[in-house]
Design a protein around this motif. Sequence first.
Motif, PDB file in Angstrom:
ATOM      1  N   PHE A 125     -36.629  70.782  -1.254  1.00  0.00           N
ATOM      2  CA  PHE A 125     -36.989  71.151   0.110  1.00  0.00           C
ATOM      3  C   PHE A 125     -37.269  69.882   0.914  1.00  0.00           C
ATOM      4  N   PRO A 126     -36.197  69.173   1.274  1.00  0.00           N
ATOM      5  CA  PRO A 126     -36.356  67.934   2.048  1.00  0.00           C
ATOM      6  C   PRO A 126     -36.747  68.225   3.493  1.00  0.00           C
ATOM      7  N   VAL A 127     -37.576  67.376   4.046  1.00  0.00           N
ATOM      8  CA  VAL A 127     -38.017  67.535   5.441  1.00  0.00           C
ATOM      9  C   VAL A 127     -37.912  66.194   6.162  1.00  0.00           C
ATOM     10  N   SER A 128     -37.874  66.245   7.495  1.00  0.00           N
ATOM     11  CA  SER A 128     -37.800  65.015   8.287  1.00  0.00           C
ATOM     12  C   SER A 128     -39.148  64.308   8.349  1.00  0.00           C
ATOM     13  N   LYS A 129     -40.230  65.101   8.301  1.00  0.00           N
ATOM     14  CA  LYS A 129     -41.557  64.516   8.429  1.00  0.00           C
ATOM     15  C   LYS A 129     -42.256  64.464   7.076  1.00  0.00           C
ATOM     16  N   ILE A 130     -43.113  65.440   6.783  1.00  0.00           N
ATOM     17  CA  ILE A 130     -43.851  65.452   5.511  1.00  0.00           C
ATOM     18  C   ILE A 130     -44.035  66.884   5.037  1.00  0.00           C
ATOM     19  N   GLU A 158     -40.237  69.936  10.027  1.00  0.00           N
ATOM     20  CA  GLU A 158     -38.835  69.806  10.440  1.00  0.00           C
ATOM     21  C   GLU A 158     -37.912  69.823   9.211  1.00  0.00           C
ATOM     22  N   PRO A 159     -37.729  71.011   8.609  1.00  0.00           N
ATOM     23  CA  PRO A 159     -36.899  71.143   7.404  1.00  0.00           C
ATOM     24  C   PRO A 159     -35.483  70.620   7.614  1.00  0.00           C
ATOM     25  N   LEU A 160     -34.949  69.999   6.580  1.00  0.00           N
ATOM     26  CA  LEU A 160     -33.582  69.481   6.643  1.00  0.00           C
ATOM     27  C   LEU A 160     -32.560  70.476   6.112  1.00  0.00           C
ATOM     28  N   LEU A 161     -33.023  71.479   5.361  1.00  0.00           N
ATOM     29  CA  LEU A 161     -32.099  72.490   4.861  1.00  0.00           C
ATOM     30  C   LEU A 161     -31.917  73.589   5.906  1.00  0.00           C
ATOM     31  N   LEU A 162     -30.679  73.912   6.195  1.00  0.00           N
ATOM     32  CA  LEU A 162     -30.392  74.982   7.146  1.00  0.00           C
ATOM     33  C   LEU A 162     -30.836  76.319   6.574  1.00  0.00           C
ATOM     34  N   ASN A 163     -31.255  77.194   7.455  1.00  0.00           N
ATOM     35  CA  ASN A 163     -31.674  78.536   7.060  1.00  0.00           C
ATOM     36  C   ASN A 163     -30.881  79.532   7.899  1.00  0.00           C
ATOM     37  N   PRO A 164     -30.061  80.390   7.272  1.00  0.00           N
ATOM     38  CA  PRO A 164     -29.237  81.338   8.035  1.00  0.00           C
ATOM     39  C   PRO A 164     -30.027  82.346   8.838  1.00  0.00           C
ATOM     40  N   GLU A 165     -31.354  82.369   8.642  1.00  0.00           N
ATOM     41  CA  GLU A 165     -32.191  83.316   9.380  1.00  0.00           C
ATOM     42  C   GLU A 165     -32.909  82.668  10.561  1.00  0.00           C
ATOM     43  N   GLU A 166     -32.637  81.404  10.818  1.00  0.00           N
ATOM     44  CA  GLU A 166     -33.268  80.710  11.938  1.00  0.00           C
ATOM     45  C   GLU A 166     -32.892  81.354  13.263  1.00  0.00           C
ATOM     46  N   ASP A 167     -33.812  81.335  14.208  1.00  0.00           N
ATOM     47  CA  ASP A 167     -33.521  81.843  15.544  1.00  0.00           C
ATOM     48  C   ASP A 167     -32.373  81.043  16.158  1.00  0.00           C
ATOM     49  N   GLY A 181      -9.964  73.724   2.537  1.00  0.00           N
ATOM     50  CA  GLY A 181     -11.210  74.297   2.028  1.00  0.00           C
ATOM     51  C   GLY A 181     -12.360  73.329   1.927  1.00  0.00           C
ATOM     52  N   PHE A 182     -12.179  72.084   2.436  1.00  0.00           N
ATOM     53  CA  PHE A 182     -13.256  71.099   2.390  1.00  0.00           C
ATOM     54  C   PHE A 182     -14.262  71.377   3.507  1.00  0.00           C
ATOM     55  N   ALA A 183     -15.547  71.236   3.196  1.00  0.00           N
ATOM     56  CA  ALA A 183     -16.602  71.445   4.184  1.00  0.00           C
ATOM     57  C   ALA A 183     -17.236  70.109   4.550  1.00  0.00           C
ATOM     58  N   LYS A 184     -17.553  69.933   5.820  1.00  0.00           N
ATOM     59  CA  LYS A 184     -18.247  68.724   6.261  1.00  0.00           C
ATOM     60  C   LYS A 184     -19.140  69.050   7.449  1.00  0.00           C
ATOM     61  N   ALA A 185     -20.071  68.138   7.735  1.00  0.00           N
ATOM     62  CA  ALA A 185     -21.025  68.351   8.822  1.00  0.00           C
ATOM     63  C   ALA A 185     -20.360  68.138  10.171  1.00  0.00           C
ATOM     64  N   ARG A 191     -28.938  67.609   9.272  1.00  0.00           N
ATOM     65  CA  ARG A 191     -29.345  68.821   8.549  1.00  0.00           C
ATOM     66  C   ARG A 191     -28.151  69.412   7.812  1.00  0.00           C
ATOM     67  N   ALA A 192     -27.006  69.429   8.470  1.00  0.00           N
ATOM     68  CA  ALA A 192     -25.803  69.960   7.836  1.00  0.00           C
ATOM     69  C   ALA A 192     -25.405  69.103   6.646  1.00  0.00           C
ATOM     70  N   ASN A 193     -25.468  67.786   6.809  1.00  0.00           N
ATOM     71  CA  ASN A 193     -25.131  66.871   5.717  1.00  0.00           C
ATOM     72  C   ASN A 193     -26.007  67.130   4.504  1.00  0.00           C
ATOM     73  N   ARG A 194     -27.297  67.250   4.733  1.00  0.00           N
ATOM     74  CA  ARG A 194     -28.231  67.438   3.625  1.00  0.00           C
ATOM     75  C   ARG A 194     -28.025  68.799   2.968  1.00  0.00           C
ATOM     76  N   THR A 195     -27.762  69.825   3.767  1.00  0.00           N
ATOM     77  CA  THR A 195     -27.549  71.167   3.230  1.00  0.00           C
ATOM     78  C   THR A 195     -26.286  71.221   2.389  1.00  0.00           C
ATOM     79  N   ILE A 196     -25.226  70.601   2.870  1.00  0.00           N
ATOM     80  CA  ILE A 196     -23.961  70.574   2.134  1.00  0.00           C
ATOM     81  C   ILE A 196     -24.143  69.911   0.777  1.00  0.00           C
ATOM     82  N   ILE A 197     -24.919  68.827   0.742  1.00  0.00           N
ATOM     83  CA  ILE A 197     -25.149  68.100  -0.511  1.00  0.00           C
ATOM     84  C   ILE A 197     -26.092  68.872  -1.433  1.00  0.00           C
TER      85      ILE A 197
END
Length: 310
Positions: A125-130, A158-167, A181-185, A191-197
């Motif tokens: 659960f990586p975050v931008s702050k703490i 400020e979570p770095l992982l995307l959440n499909p339920e975010e407003d 079929g390759f995915a990239k940010a 946030r997209a980069n971190r989620t993909i990884i």
Amino acid sequence: MKKVTKGSIPKNLSKKACETNLKKLIINRKAIQTNPKKRKKKHGTNWYRGKITDVNSPLTHLKTLYNNNCAYCERYGEDFTVDHYRPKDSVLGVKHPGYYWIGYEWSNLLYVCGACNETYKGTKFPVSKININDSSFKNINEITDSIKLLKELNKAEEPLLLNPEEDGFDPLNYIEIDNNGFAKAVRKDPRANRTIIDCGIDSSDLRKERNSVIEELIEDIHLSTFITWNDNQDEHSSRRAIVNALKKHDFDNPESFSLLWKYIYLNFDKMILERLDTTPNPTKFKQIVLDAYKENFAVKIINEPPNFAV
């Protein structure tokens, strides 16, 4: 990933017994901080997950909400499990007790496949702050005020992982998929980069599965015109056959990989036309395929124009 909007809380999570269990767990975890030898009380799986046969369980509700698709990779599966967006018992790479106080919070539960849950995301659960821990809370009433806490947590961490339920979440703003079929940010979004990884969204297995979807659609187009075009170059009959081939596929509500299907629709020229195999008079054939695409999606194109000139 696809946008998911949750409705009412499953009955099992709103039961008094669930609230009581959570308060006991919170007392236990706080006690462990002063007495490390004290046995750690575990979250009850019957509360945050439950059985698929129980219509009131979170698992049953999530399975329906996510249409059997993993919240992260969008694979289809009827036997997936429940993942805590914020890990409940520990956070990888950080000295943290886990977000145990929201272990039963409905908005913290996602429907995920085994690969994403165990091989990739796990307790990350990586975050931008703490990462905020339980030392910020004064008492049990404050620590169980989940809705307030989640808003405060998102702002503070400020979570770095995307959440499909975010407003306002729109996966097109974060992740793009090419015609292999390759995915990239999108625009190298952090946030997209971190989620993909961290969630393995561009793993070799997923690339192959997404590429297979593209290849299957291309094969259907070729097979539909095997006689009408390869033998006779009958433009009208070929176009009708391609329209019928496209109708076989549900672009709006596919069984899996809805983001990929969205890209196929919005970028049909790059996703499909560029990959069509050599046929008699290939330039003319691609134009017929494009005409069939326009005919099949005529109404949809007006409401949601694709990313190329039609």
